[in-house]
Design an enzyme around this catalytic site. Structure first.
Site, PDB file in Angstrom:
ATOM      1  N   CYS A  28       0.668  -1.193   0.081  1.00 16.41           N
ATOM      2  CA  CYS A  28      -0.074  -0.024   0.002  1.00 16.41           C
ATOM      3  C   CYS A  28       0.869   1.204  -0.100  1.00 16.41           C
ATOM      4  CB  CYS A  28      -0.636   0.061   1.267  1.00 16.41           C
ATOM      5  SG  CYS A  28      -1.741   1.414   1.718  1.00 16.41           S
ATOM      6  N   CYS A  31       0.205   3.563   2.879  1.00 18.29           N
ATOM      7  CA  CYS A  31       0.914   3.078   4.044  1.00 18.29           C
ATOM      8  C   CYS A  31       2.305   3.153   4.059  1.00 18.29           C
ATOM      9  CB  CYS A  31       0.709   1.503   4.014  1.00 18.29           C
ATOM     10  SG  CYS A  31      -1.318   1.170   4.047  1.00 18.29           S
TER      11      CYS A  31
END
Length: 100
Positions: A28, A31
């Site tokens: 991600c 992230c």
């Protein structure tokens, strides 16, 4: 303190003082962007503990916390959940979430 852990290692440590439970994943991009911000926050502010969970390794815990999007951060102050945010934020903005 910043620590990557599994649910089995948490043992209610997040219920003391100010803590963030962060759900992220290696695949991600947002992230990955927030990871260094969380580390910086924890190193600059000794009052805040950050517990970083990889959703792929903690699927049941993510479900238990109703995580529907990542990065997903849960803010605890003296044992109480005080806020929840989604997405990327710089360290300064993350710190402000305890006061909302």
């Amino acid at each position: 303190m910043y620590k990557k852990i599994l649910k089995s290692e948490l043992n209610d440590k997040h219920l003391e003082g100010k803590s963030i439970i962060a759900f992220r994943a290696v695949w991600c991009p947002p992230c990955q962007m927030i990871g260094p911000e969380l580390e910086r926050l924890a190193s600059n502010d000794e009052e805040i503990n950050v517990f970083d969970f990889d959703v792929d390794q903690n699927i049941e815990f993510a479900r238990e916390m109703n995580v529907s999007s990542i990065p997903s951060l849960f803010y605890y102050k003296d044992g109480q959940l005080v806020n929840h945010t989604l997405g990327y934020m710089p360290a300064e903005e993350i710190k402000k979430q305890f006061n909302k």
